[in-house]
Design an enzyme around this catalytic site. Structure first.
Site, PDB file in Angstrom:
ATOM      1  N   LEU A 203       4.406 -18.093  -4.867  1.00 50.53           N
ATOM      2  CA  LEU A 203       4.960 -19.438  -4.723  1.00 50.53           C
ATOM      3  C   LEU A 203       6.427 -19.418  -4.356  1.00 50.53           C
ATOM      4  O   LEU A 203       6.906 -20.325  -3.671  1.00 50.53           O
ATOM      5  CB  LEU A 203       4.735 -20.242  -6.010  1.00 50.53           C
ATOM      6  CG  LEU A 203       3.267 -20.453  -6.395  1.00 50.53           C
ATOM      7  CD1 LEU A 203       3.170 -21.409  -7.569  1.00 50.53           C
ATOM      8  CD2 LEU A 203       2.446 -20.974  -5.212  1.00 50.53           C
ATOM      9  N   ASP A 204       7.182 -18.419  -4.801  1.00 50.21           N
ATOM     10  CA  ASP A 204       8.570 -18.313  -4.352  1.00 50.21           C
ATOM     11  C   ASP A 204       8.631 -18.188  -2.834  1.00 50.21           C
ATOM     12  O   ASP A 204       9.461 -18.817  -2.174  1.00 50.21           O
ATOM     13  CB  ASP A 204       9.255 -17.109  -5.002  1.00 50.21           C
ATOM     14  CG  ASP A 204       9.869 -17.440  -6.346  1.00 50.21           C
ATOM     15  OD1 ASP A 204      10.236 -18.607  -6.556  1.00 50.21           O
ATOM     16  OD2 ASP A 204       9.994 -16.527  -7.184  1.00 50.21           O
ATOM     17  N   VAL A 205       7.751 -17.354  -2.266  1.00 56.45           N
ATOM     18  CA  VAL A 205       7.747 -17.172  -0.806  1.00 56.45           C
ATOM     19  C   VAL A 205       7.249 -18.438  -0.112  1.00 56.45           C
ATOM     20  O   VAL A 205       7.896 -18.950   0.816  1.00 56.45           O
ATOM     21  CB  VAL A 205       6.894 -15.952  -0.420  1.00 56.45           C
ATOM     22  CG1 VAL A 205       6.684 -15.902   1.093  1.00 56.45           C
ATOM     23  CG2 VAL A 205       7.563 -14.667  -0.904  1.00 56.45           C
TER      24      VAL A 205
ATOM     25  N   ASP B  45       8.106 -19.059 -10.609  1.00 54.39           N
ATOM     26  CA  ASP B  45       6.885 -18.779  -9.856  1.00 54.39           C
ATOM     27  C   ASP B  45       5.672 -18.654 -10.774  1.00 54.39           C
ATOM     28  O   ASP B  45       4.653 -19.349 -10.599  1.00 54.39           O
ATOM     29  CB  ASP B  45       7.090 -17.492  -9.053  1.00 54.39           C
ATOM     30  CG  ASP B  45       5.954 -17.186  -8.087  1.00 54.39           C
ATOM     31  OD1 ASP B  45       4.788 -17.211  -8.503  1.00 54.39           O
ATOM     32  OD2 ASP B  45       6.231 -16.895  -6.907  1.00 54.39           O
TER      33      ASP B  45
END
Length: 598
Positions: free
Chosen positions: A457-459, A429
């Site tokens: 960004l992971d989400v 991320d």
């Protein structure tokens, strides 16, 4: 009734017409993704209800999504008020020690993707026999989903794994160059700092907060580590990273990202060849129809071999849509089950992404277990993973390998870079944020760029992953063939920064004005004006007023604002989100589904 399978369909929404109305920050994202999937705009002059996204044609009943900022009466009217109320400002601001807004429209972007998911899921459900049902989602639901891991931790039985205090990367070289550092290995961390002659006590004290910054959204490691990097030129820092096995990434500007952007879609879909043999296919035509009232993905089986956030969140969303999700875990189970803080002995953060899933232990290093996994895919609809690049092919578990077992399989990979960036660093991320200009996009003009320590960004990458799987499932329903779908953190970054990159393309300053989305302090907390009211609200000194009185004063001047959530544990009883947060069987706070179908 759904259209029959046709070999002429090359994109899942070919022949469907798109209608759009509503907040442009939300609907622009939804419209772009739907067009990339094949939908074309309906003729001008069509009347649409406010906040409506519709798909018509193709032999389907109309698919209808309603989008907005929040529930009526909650006082959430735009991105700023949603970030404030849902806790996004609180989590993003942990590094700085006080709430602060993301300068990018994060909740709106996530809502646009959720709307696409709901529409695709509804069409998949129609093809499988469920009734067409309008879907509703909102930026408030997206914001709660984005903080769900932090919310779960705030409501756990014990404290966090690391201190919640200001601090964190990026670091600065002797030339003043900002850079991110990444390693998952404590030995590489130690070797990097030894190579730069950092104090041993600072090096040791810094590892734990650095390691858990994904979980806590802050990294209060010793200031001495920042001092050390400022004494070395970037070339020396790069050399230390190369020798230790750690990685560094210089923060790129939005202008630099714009100059290299390739305009690629945020995901790719590749249908399998039409002449592929079907030794054990679960082709759509071979399945019984579902009850009309079933969830859209009822009867769908998802195998998920995911780590951390991106793939587990994608599979979690598919489970909320009705799929049965089976996690592939290593012998002994996922070690993250024990990551503190815990609820009833299980990691609260792990539960936020994995509650309700089944689990099977598979040793992918064992040929026998790999054979067992291949056999499991013969009875599955989706195989989803986020292993390191090249790992699946090395194990004989890539899309071509599994398509020979099940040609109707949707094979999904959620990665970091999608092979689109030469010499890309580790695809995590914070490194992707650094490389793509997100560090500039989330902070307004006049502030030093810094990737958010909230896992933005992971989400968003997990949301893109679920979106890609749903597109693959719909394509399968229309063609009778499986597909490979790929999504990435890079695609998520490009979706999030699209408005800023658009400003760069027009020759404008891609960053927003100084002070943008800074909440205002009150005597007992903080308030956040909506973006339109912010300039006038900033002229009021509210520091001697209670939050309620400050809101009343602004309201008397025709200005809209809302209280900033500073303690996520308070969300459980926040009237702005009545019924949106509950407790699961382990006692962990659980955010409700981001969509409703009715």
């Amino acid at each position: 009734m759904a259209s029959p399978a046709t070999s002429q369909t090359v994109r899942p929404l070919d022949s469907l017409r798109l209608g759009i109305s509503g907040p442009p920050q939300i609907t622009t994202v939804a419209a772009r993704h739907l067009r990339l999937l094949g939908a074309h705009d309906e003729p001008p002059g069509q009347q649409r209800a406010p906040g409506a996204v519709t798909l018509t044609g193709g032999g389907y009943d109309t698919a209808h999504a309603t989008v907005g900022w929040g529930d009526p009466g909650a006082g959430l009217v735009d991105e700023a008020t949603v970030q404030a109320a849902t806790g996004v400002m609180a989590v993003h601001g942990r590094r700085d020690g006080s709430p602060r807004g993301l300068a990018a429209d994060y909740a709106a972007t996530a809502t646009g993707v959720l709307a696409v998911q709901g529409l695709l899921a509804g069409l998949v459900g129609q093809a499988r026999g469920t009734a067409a049902a309008p879907v509703t989602t909102s930026a408030a639901r997206a914001g709660l989903l984005a903080v769900s891991q932090y919310l779960a931790a705030a409501g756990a039985d014990e404290g966090e794994a690391a201190e919640l205090a200001p601090g964190g990367p990026p670091f600065t070289s002797a030339e003043g160059v900002l850079f991110e550092l990444e390693t998952l290995d404590p030995g590489a961390w130690a070797a990097f700092w030894r190579a730069l002659e950092a104090p041993a006590d600072a090096m040791r004290a810094g590892w734990r907060p650095f390691q858990f910054r994904y979980a806590t959204a802050c990294a209060p490691f010793p200031q001495a580590l920042h001092t050390v990097t400022r004494t070395h030129p970037l070339a020396r820092i790069r050399q230390a990273a190369a020798l230790s096995g750690a990685e560094v990434c210089v923060l790129h500007t939005l202008a630099e990202r714009h100059a290299e952007a390739d305009g690629a879609p945020p995901w790719t879909l590749r249908p399998y060849a039409a002449d592929r043999p079907h030794p054990s296919s679960r082709a759509p035509s071979g399945r019984p129809a579902l009850p009309a009232e079933a969830l859209p993905l009822a009867g769908v089986t998802v195998l998920e071999a995911g780590r951390r956030i991106q793939a587990p969140l994608a599979a979690h969303l598919l489970g909320l849509l009705g799929a049965e999700v089976i996690r592939i875990e290593p012998p002994g189970g996922d070690p993250l089950r024990g990551m503190p803080p815990a609820c009833s002995g299980i990691s609260a953060r792990w539960l936020a992404l994995n509650r309700g899933k089944k689990a099977v232990e598979i040793d992918i290093k064992s040929e026998g277990d790999r054979r067992r996994l291949r056999e499991m895919t013969g009875g599955a609809d989706v195989f989803l993973h986020n292993w390191a690049p090249g790992k699946a092919a090395e194990l004989g578990l890539d899309s071509d390998d599994l398509a020979r077992v099940n040609p109707a399989l949707v094979y999904a990979y959620t990665g970091g870079w999608a092979d689109r960036i030469a010499d890309a660093p580790m695809g995590t991320d914070f490194m992707v944020q650094a490389r793509t200009g997100v560090g500039e996009a989330v902070r307004p003009e006049g502030e030093s760029p810094a990737p958010s320590l909230m896992t933005l960004l992971d989400v968003l990458g997990g949301l893109h992953g679920a979106e890609a799987v749903l597109a693959g499932l719909l394509l399968r329903e229309r063609t009778g063939r499986g597909a490979r779908v790929d999504s990435s953190l890079l695609g998520a970054a490009d979706t999030l920064t699209a408005p800023a990159l658009g400003r760069a393309a027009r020759g404008e300053n891609p960053r927003l004005p100084a002070g943008f989305r800074h909440p205002l302090p009150t005597a007992d907390g903080w308030i956040a004006p909506c973006d339109d009211s912010a300039p006038a609200a900033a002229a009021h000194d509210l520091r001697d007023l209670s939050t309620s009185d400050a809101l009343a004063r602004l309201g008397s001047h025709g200005l809209t604002a809302t209280a900033v959530t500073t303690d996520l544990a308070d969300l459980h009883h926040d009237p702005r989100f009545a019924g949106s947060i509950s407790r699961d069987a382990h006692g962990a706070p659980a955010v409700s589904d981001p969509w409703s179908f009715a």
